[in-house]
Design an enzyme around this catalytic site. Structure first.
Site, PDB file in Angstrom:
ATOM      1  N   ASP A 160      17.910  -6.400  19.395  1.00 55.01           N
ATOM      2  CA  ASP A 160      16.908  -6.615  18.355  1.00 55.01           C
ATOM      3  C   ASP A 160      15.857  -7.628  18.787  1.00 55.01           C
ATOM      4  O   ASP A 160      14.652  -7.346  18.777  1.00 55.01           O
ATOM      5  CB  ASP A 160      17.563  -7.097  17.064  1.00 55.01           C
ATOM      6  CG  ASP A 160      18.102  -5.954  16.212  1.00 55.01           C
ATOM      7  OD1 ASP A 160      17.969  -4.790  16.624  1.00 55.01           O
ATOM      8  OD2 ASP A 160      18.653  -6.228  15.134  1.00 55.01           O
ATOM      9  N   GLY A 192      19.741   3.919  14.650  1.00 57.02           N
ATOM     10  CA  GLY A 192      20.583   2.996  15.389  1.00 57.02           C
ATOM     11  C   GLY A 192      20.327   1.566  14.975  1.00 57.02           C
ATOM     12  O   GLY A 192      19.412   1.275  14.213  1.00 57.02           O
ATOM     13  N   HIS A 193      21.160   0.688  15.507  1.00 59.11           N
ATOM     14  CA  HIS A 193      20.999  -0.754  15.318  1.00 59.11           C
ATOM     15  C   HIS A 193      21.242  -1.429  16.662  1.00 59.11           C
ATOM     16  O   HIS A 193      21.546  -0.770  17.671  1.00 59.11           O
ATOM     17  CB  HIS A 193      21.968  -1.282  14.265  1.00 59.11           C
ATOM     18  CG  HIS A 193      21.543  -0.978  12.860  1.00 59.11           C
ATOM     19  ND1 HIS A 193      20.435  -1.563  12.282  1.00 59.11           N
ATOM     20  CD2 HIS A 193      22.064  -0.150  11.911  1.00 59.11           C
ATOM     21  CE1 HIS A 193      20.297  -1.122  11.051  1.00 59.11           C
ATOM     22  NE2 HIS A 193      21.270  -0.260  10.795  1.00 59.11           N
ATOM     23  N   ASP A 194      21.119  -2.744  16.662  1.00 60.95           N
ATOM     24  CA  ASP A 194      21.253  -3.529  17.889  1.00 60.95           C
ATOM     25  C   ASP A 194      22.456  -3.092  18.718  1.00 60.95           C
ATOM     26  O   ASP A 194      22.351  -2.895  19.938  1.00 60.95           O
ATOM     27  CB  ASP A 194      21.371  -5.005  17.508  1.00 60.95           C
ATOM     28  CG  ASP A 194      21.626  -5.921  18.691  1.00 60.95           C
ATOM     29  OD1 ASP A 194      20.679  -6.575  19.159  1.00 60.95           O
ATOM     30  OD2 ASP A 194      22.794  -6.003  19.143  1.00 60.95           O
ATOM     31  N   LEU A 220       1.068   4.339   1.473  1.00 63.40           N
ATOM     32  CA  LEU A 220       0.432   5.009   2.606  1.00 63.40           C
ATOM     33  C   LEU A 220       0.482   6.531   2.499  1.00 63.40           C
ATOM     34  O   LEU A 220      -0.136   7.220   3.312  1.00 63.40           O
ATOM     35  CB  LEU A 220       1.077   4.544   3.913  1.00 63.40           C
ATOM     36  CG  LEU A 220       0.909   3.056   4.210  1.00 63.40           C
ATOM     37  CD1 LEU A 220       1.673   2.672   5.464  1.00 63.40           C
ATOM     38  CD2 LEU A 220      -0.560   2.685   4.345  1.00 63.40           C
ATOM     39  N   LYS A 221       1.233   7.033   1.521  1.00 66.44           N
ATOM     40  CA  LYS A 221       1.259   8.480   1.294  1.00 66.44           C
ATOM     41  C   LYS A 221       0.118   8.937   0.388  1.00 66.44           C
ATOM     42  O   LYS A 221      -0.089  10.143   0.225  1.00 66.44           O
ATOM     43  CB  LYS A 221       2.598   8.891   0.680  1.00 66.44           C
ATOM     44  CG  LYS A 221       3.780   8.736   1.633  1.00 66.44           C
ATOM     45  CD  LYS A 221       5.059   9.226   0.976  1.00 66.44           C
ATOM     46  CE  LYS A 221       6.230   9.171   1.954  1.00 66.44           C
ATOM     47  NZ  LYS A 221       7.482   9.660   1.341  1.00 66.44           N
ATOM     48  N   LEU A 226       0.851  -1.183   0.000  1.00 67.02           N
ATOM     49  CA  LEU A 226       0.000   0.000   0.000  1.00 67.02           C
ATOM     50  C   LEU A 226       0.888   1.233   0.000  1.00 67.02           C
ATOM     51  O   LEU A 226       1.867   1.300   0.761  1.00 67.02           O
ATOM     52  CB  LEU A 226      -0.898   0.038   1.243  1.00 67.02           C
ATOM     53  CG  LEU A 226      -1.992  -1.020   1.362  1.00 67.02           C
ATOM     54  CD1 LEU A 226      -2.714  -0.865   2.704  1.00 67.02           C
ATOM     55  CD2 LEU A 226      -2.970  -0.944   0.205  1.00 67.02           C
ATOM     56  N   ASN A 250      24.068  -0.278  18.897  1.00 70.01           N
ATOM     57  CA  ASN A 250      23.906   1.032  19.525  1.00 70.01           C
ATOM     58  C   ASN A 250      22.994   0.950  20.742  1.00 70.01           C
ATOM     59  O   ASN A 250      23.279   1.542  21.794  1.00 70.01           O
ATOM     60  CB  ASN A 250      23.332   2.029  18.517  1.00 70.01           C
ATOM     61  CG  ASN A 250      24.130   2.073  17.234  1.00 70.01           C
ATOM     62  OD1 ASN A 250      23.664   1.619  16.196  1.00 70.01           O
ATOM     63  ND2 ASN A 250      25.351   2.595  17.279  1.00 70.01           N
ATOM     64  N   TYR A 251      21.880   0.237  20.607  1.00 69.17           N
ATOM     65  CA  TYR A 251      20.939   0.117  21.720  1.00 69.17           C
ATOM     66  C   TYR A 251      21.564  -0.666  22.870  1.00 69.17           C
ATOM     67  O   TYR A 251      21.381  -0.338  24.044  1.00 69.17           O
ATOM     68  CB  TYR A 251      19.649  -0.570  21.255  1.00 69.17           C
ATOM     69  CG  TYR A 251      19.102  -0.014  19.972  1.00 69.17           C
ATOM     70  CD1 TYR A 251      19.112   1.361  19.714  1.00 69.17           C
ATOM     71  CD2 TYR A 251      18.591  -0.845  18.981  1.00 69.17           C
ATOM     72  CE1 TYR A 251      18.628   1.873  18.520  1.00 69.17           C
ATOM     73  CE2 TYR A 251      18.101  -0.338  17.788  1.00 69.17           C
ATOM     74  CZ  TYR A 251      18.127   1.015  17.559  1.00 69.17           C
ATOM     75  OH  TYR A 251      17.651   1.510  16.381  1.00 69.17           O
TER      76      TYR A 251
END
Length: 393
Positions: free
Chosen positions: A170, A139-141, A75-76, A73, A143-144
């Site tokens: 993640d 970020g990615h895993d 969505l915009k 879809l 970074n978190y």
């Protein structure tokens, strides 16, 4: 008992009724691993998961696609947004992973959708959450994991921090906590009749998993990174290299396991009276290193089999899939490499086939669109739509 939404009828008569989440419809707007894994877990337990893609360029992660149906879809566009709103009327859960504010600009945010379907559970699964100074940061895993304090707590002591693939932030801090939050909200809805908003942050999930370790930081049990009872430098809780270059994992933390370890290694002298005494750890480590280096890993695994010393071979992923214990619990291994967990006795889950075919027309027709109208919406959404999906790895 969790009840499905009564906002709009749908034909579920052909679906089996033996899974815990049968009758729950989930709209999945996520792309990278945490969201798709979360919704796959729910699909395994019987939920109907409809993944809304952003056109031909937003390819799903096939390994996390089982039991789902895929549509595209835009969505915009007004048509795409209207189609999503119609689907939301029939849904129990929406899961999204955009940066805060994006769904509001698209007109598919929680406040908008709850006015359409008050019973909707809406989960935003992001790295930093919906508030705080980092909420708009990418970020990615890794970074978190860094921000949560977890990465700074495990070893090795004298080298750069090591991290376990992208499993912690993640999948554990993200996917599992999001699934848990969704189930909490569905359970609450069974009593209140109303849905709610779930703010699932991967940093929060990791910090929650650090609950036992935060108070221990700086104390003898976890003095520093890689330095503690279960941090990797205790001689009775670490891995050792064997004669063939592979590794054995020793988890003989409690006294009786330590004594069994000592006896199985056939040491002639008595075990030290206090194996938790840090002053003897270097000598114990050196002794265990010499011992385990004398035989191959699988020989040691056989030696320790049944000895109740908490000693295990370190398996690579291929070996884990072929291990007889895992095969006994999951008959599909190692061929299709799918695990459904946890195992429920009365309403067990099961992996469903992976079908990546575009089901846009079929699903839009099921919520009331005439076939030609559904075909026009599908055609308008078939090209790559930028600005909706996370960037690829």
């Amino acid at each position: 008992m969790v009840q499905q939404t009564n906002a709009a009828p749908r034909n579920d008569s052909a679906l089996p009724r033996h899974k815990a989440l049968q009758g729950i419809r989930i709209l999945d707007l996520t792309r990278l691993a945490p969201g798709p894994y979360c919704t796959m877990l729910l699909a395994d337990m019987g939920a109907e998961v409809i993944v809304i893609g952003g056109g031909a360029g937003s390819l799903p992660i096939a390994a996390l696609a089982r039991g789902k149906r895929f549509i595209n879809l835009n969505l915009k566009s007004p048509d795409g947004r209207d189609a999503f709103h119609r689907l939301a009327k029939t849904a129990d859960v929406v899961v999204e992973g955009y940066r805060p504010g994006v769904t509001g600009r698209l007109g598919i945010d929680y406040e908008t959708l709850r006015s359409i379907n008050p019973r909707l559970v809406y989960c935003s699964l992001t790295g930093y959450g919906q508030s705080g100074s980092l909420s708009q940061e990418a970020g990615h895993d890794l970074n978190y994991l860094a921000i949560s304090g977890a990465l700074g707590a495990f070893g090795p002591e004298t080298d750069v921090p090591a991290f376990p693939l992208n499993l912690l932030a993640d999948f554990a801090g993200g996917s599992l906590f999001a699934a848990l939050g969704i189930m909490f909200a569905l359970y609450a809805r069974a009593t209140s009749g109303e849905g709610q908003y779930v703010d699932a942050s991967m940093v929060d999930g990791c910090m929650s998993m650090m609950t036992m370790h935060f108070p221990d930081w700086g104390e003898p049990v976890l003095q520093a990174r890689g330095d503690g009872l279960v941090a990797g430098n205790a001689p009775f809780y670490r891995c050792y290299r064997c004669a063939d270059g592979r590794f054995i994992a020793v988890g003989a933390l409690e006294r009786r396991f330590f004594e069994n370890l000592w006896q199985t290694l056939e040491y002639a002298d008595a075990p030290p009276p206090n194996h938790l005494d840090r002053s003897i750890w270097p000598a114990l480590t050196a002794r265990f290193e010499r011992s385990f280096a004398t035989r191959p890993r699988d020989v040691w695994a056989g030696v320790f089999d049944g000895r109740d010393a908490c000693v295990s071979p370190v398996l690579d992923p291929g070996e884990a899939l072929a291990h007889p214990h895992n095969g006994a619990r999951h008959a599909n291994l190692p061929h299709d490499r799918t695990i459904v967990a946890p195992i429920l006795s009365a309403t067990p889950g099961s992996p469903q086939p992976i079908d990546l075919a575009d089901k846009t027309v079929e699903i839009l027709c099921s919520v009331g669109y005439p076939t030609e109208h559904a075909q026009r919406i599908a055609a308008a959404s078939s090209e790559k739509i930028t600005g909706l999906a996370w960037p690829p790895l």
